[in-house]
Motif scaffolding. Sequence first.
Motif, PDB file in Angstrom:
ATOM      1  N   PRO A 198       0.818  -1.230   0.000  1.00 21.10           N
ATOM      2  CA  PRO A 198       0.000   0.000   0.000  1.00 21.10           C
ATOM      3  C   PRO A 198       0.846   1.273   0.000  1.00 21.10           C
ATOM      4  O   PRO A 198       0.342   2.335  -0.390  1.00 21.10           O
ATOM      5  CB  PRO A 198      -0.822  -0.118   1.284  1.00 21.10           C
ATOM      6  N   ASP A 199       2.108   1.174   0.431  1.00 25.41           N
ATOM      7  CA  ASP A 199       2.966   2.355   0.458  1.00 25.41           C
ATOM      8  C   ASP A 199       3.780   2.529  -0.823  1.00 25.41           C
ATOM      9  O   ASP A 199       4.564   3.472  -0.932  1.00 25.41           O
ATOM     10  CB  ASP A 199       3.921   2.289   1.654  1.00 25.41           C
ATOM     11  N   LEU A 200       3.604   1.613  -1.774  1.00 22.92           N
ATOM     12  CA  LEU A 200       4.273   1.719  -3.068  1.00 22.92           C
ATOM     13  C   LEU A 200       3.201   1.817  -4.157  1.00 22.92           C
ATOM     14  O   LEU A 200       2.485   0.855  -4.421  1.00 22.92           O
ATOM     15  CB  LEU A 200       5.179   0.504  -3.325  1.00 22.92           C
ATOM     16  N   VAL A 201       3.088   3.002  -4.766  1.00 22.45           N
ATOM     17  CA  VAL A 201       2.044   3.258  -5.748  1.00 22.45           C
ATOM     18  C   VAL A 201       2.647   3.221  -7.145  1.00 22.45           C
ATOM     19  O   VAL A 201       3.512   4.052  -7.477  1.00 22.45           O
ATOM     20  CB  VAL A 201       1.388   4.630  -5.505  1.00 22.45           C
ATOM     21  N   PRO A 202       2.270   2.266  -7.994  1.00 20.67           N
ATOM     22  CA  PRO A 202       2.837   2.215  -9.353  1.00 20.67           C
ATOM     23  C   PRO A 202       2.387   3.404 -10.191  1.00 20.67           C
ATOM     24  O   PRO A 202       1.193   3.710 -10.260  1.00 20.67           O
ATOM     25  CB  PRO A 202       2.300   0.890  -9.905  1.00 20.67           C
ATOM     26  N   ILE A 203       3.339   4.080 -10.805  1.00 20.06           N
ATOM     27  CA  ILE A 203       3.008   5.233 -11.655  1.00 20.06           C
ATOM     28  C   ILE A 203       3.486   5.033 -13.094  1.00 20.06           C
ATOM     29  O   ILE A 203       3.199   5.850 -13.966  1.00 20.06           O
ATOM     30  CB  ILE A 203       3.605   6.535 -11.087  1.00 20.06           C
ATOM     31  N   TRP A 204       4.214   3.949 -13.348  1.00 16.91           N
ATOM     32  CA  TRP A 204       4.625   3.602 -14.714  1.00 16.91           C
ATOM     33  C   TRP A 204       4.902   2.106 -14.775  1.00 16.91           C
ATOM     34  O   TRP A 204       5.486   1.534 -13.839  1.00 16.91           O
ATOM     35  CB  TRP A 204       5.871   4.372 -15.130  1.00 16.91           C
ATOM     36  N   GLU A 205       4.471   1.469 -15.849  1.00 17.55           N
ATOM     37  CA  GLU A 205       4.732   0.053 -16.061  1.00 17.55           C
ATOM     38  C   GLU A 205       5.300  -0.151 -17.453  1.00 17.55           C
ATOM     39  O   GLU A 205       4.805   0.430 -18.423  1.00 17.55           O
ATOM     40  CB  GLU A 205       3.450  -0.776 -15.889  1.00 17.55           C
ATOM     41  N   GLY A 206       6.319  -0.981 -17.557  1.00 16.35           N
ATOM     42  CA  GLY A 206       7.031  -1.187 -18.813  1.00 16.35           C
ATOM     43  C   GLY A 206       6.663  -2.469 -19.514  1.00 16.35           C
ATOM     44  O   GLY A 206       7.546  -3.295 -19.761  1.00 16.35           O
ATOM     45  N   GLY A 249       9.584  -4.185 -15.790  1.00 12.39           N
ATOM     46  CA  GLY A 249       9.962  -2.877 -15.289  1.00 12.39           C
ATOM     47  C   GLY A 249       8.772  -2.100 -14.773  1.00 12.39           C
ATOM     48  O   GLY A 249       7.706  -2.083 -15.393  1.00 12.39           O
ATOM     49  N   VAL A 250       8.958  -1.463 -13.624  1.00 18.22           N
ATOM     50  CA  VAL A 250       7.878  -0.701 -13.011  1.00 18.22           C
ATOM     51  C   VAL A 250       8.497   0.393 -12.145  1.00 18.22           C
ATOM     52  O   VAL A 250       9.593   0.227 -11.595  1.00 18.22           O
ATOM     53  CB  VAL A 250       6.960  -1.618 -12.173  1.00 18.22           C
ATOM     54  N   LEU A 251       7.801   1.515 -12.043  1.00 18.44           N
ATOM     55  CA  LEU A 251       8.224   2.626 -11.191  1.00 18.44           C
ATOM     56  C   LEU A 251       7.148   2.872 -10.143  1.00 18.44           C
ATOM     57  O   LEU A 251       5.978   3.042 -10.477  1.00 18.44           O
ATOM     58  CB  LEU A 251       8.450   3.893 -12.019  1.00 18.44           C
ATOM     59  N   TYR A 252       7.565   2.872  -8.877  1.00 15.66           N
ATOM     60  CA  TYR A 252       6.651   3.129  -7.760  1.00 15.66           C
ATOM     61  C   TYR A 252       6.991   4.467  -7.111  1.00 15.66           C
ATOM     62  O   TYR A 252       8.160   4.819  -6.957  1.00 15.66           O
ATOM     63  CB  TYR A 252       6.783   2.049  -6.681  1.00 15.66           C
TER      64      TYR A 252
END
Length: 525
Positions: free
Chosen positions: A493-501, A505-508
């Motif tokens: 819950p404290d890591l919100v995905p804002i980009w997925e590759g 690959g993913v950015l939280y």
Amino acid sequence: MTDPSPSPRTAFWETRSFALAMIALAAIPLLLPAIPPLTDLMGHMGRYRVQLDIGHSPYLPHYYRFDWGLIGNLGCDLLVELLGPILGLELAVKLIVLSIPCIMVAGLLLVAREIHGRVPATALFALPLAFGYPFQFGFVNFAFAMGLMLIAFAFWLRMARTGKLKARPYVFFVVSFLLWVAHSFAWGTLGILCFIAEVVRRRKEGKSWFETGWRAVVACLPLAPPALLLMPWRGGDSPKGTFDWFNWYFKWIWLRSVLRERVQIWDMASAALLYAVALSGLVWKPWRRYEPILGISAAVLIAIFVCLPRVLLSSAYADMRLVPYMLAILILALRPIADRRIAIGIAVAATLFFVGRISITTLAFLKFERNYTTQLKALDHVPMGSRVMALINTPCRSAWYSSRMEHLSSMATVRRQAFVNDQWVAPGAQLLRIDYRPAGRYYSHDPSQIVRRPDCRARNEPILEIALEYFPRDAYDYVWMIDMPSNRWPIDPDLVPIWEGNRFGVLYRIIHHPAPKAMGPNPAR
């Protein structure tokens, strides 16, 4: 050495136009990729960004410290300092790196010509070593300096051949310092080659061993002064890490990996061909097939490779770095083939082999570049000056293929002036320091970003689940999981995905919770 006088029947591979074509051919794999796909290069680029901008950046001084000093590992760093403000960092790095294999090809051809009076057909087999494993690994200062070393050695031989021995000490007094600054390993190698060349030359003049020895020492004295620059390394910031001697397992791997790139069968078959060419002179009367200067030099370099540790003065893979050069010197030592028809056939085969290696390298580099482009789209969502915790899915070391993404996260520093946990610290060997205590001892620097399978990770590399649980979240704004398959993405819950590759690959974005306020005195009391 043979006087390179022109022949009325100059073979095609001995012409200047052919040499220029081979030098240009070496640049082709690096023309299209915006970022040269060399494993460690992006880490160097992150350091270059700090080097260029820390004096006026509002972000970088919070995370890093960079203090200029005179060390024997600054070749590309100084060129970036010169070209970066003019061309921009990424273009400057691309042009510098593109020049490295061209410089090595030029150096190999010049040495062959000075030694033999012409370029032997077999010497062309050494040209693919311009893309040897040290270069592919991204040891750009080392590879750049070793290419310059070959050109300097050819110039040393030429000045002896043309009788300019009085001017040579003054020229090489300057050259030795410049080469040491570029990389001290190249300076040491030049000293060995020049000393052997002087010994062989004096012996051919009929001098005794005693006179030969002391005259060779005197001739090489102009190369010695940079040794004085090694003395400060014994002080505060001296590189102290030297270990892993006579590790035969790794030395065998380095020999096999001399042309390691992407396709194991092709790379190992190519390496086997080069070893076969290099050792072909041993089949019959080797003392006649190998030219003494380069033959003895190759033997000495092989002995040094055997004796070098894997880590020397905080520099990893010290023995591996030498392999392409000792092999190239041994190939160059082969004397020209007398039979012209055989020589033509070998020259054609060697040229086609070089073209084949360049073609496959070009395709491999384009594939690496496409993968980089996919992952770097995450940076569109990273604000300037952010703090990025990188976790990079990395193959086992035993795997021949590497994604070459171990330091791709440094592009966040290059393009966003971000703090990333992937810079390495080597006091005395490079000038960057990490000065960001909130990141802690274990999650502030390389290799905390490298995630391998638990059964093949190095002792100091993290386990993904443990790293996600224990890294200091208040010290970072984002978690960037590079080339990470979606089945390993955390649900938190404290890591919100804002980009997925696209499943890799993913950015939280990290949700930071305010610390609870301290209880004040009870006003009712």
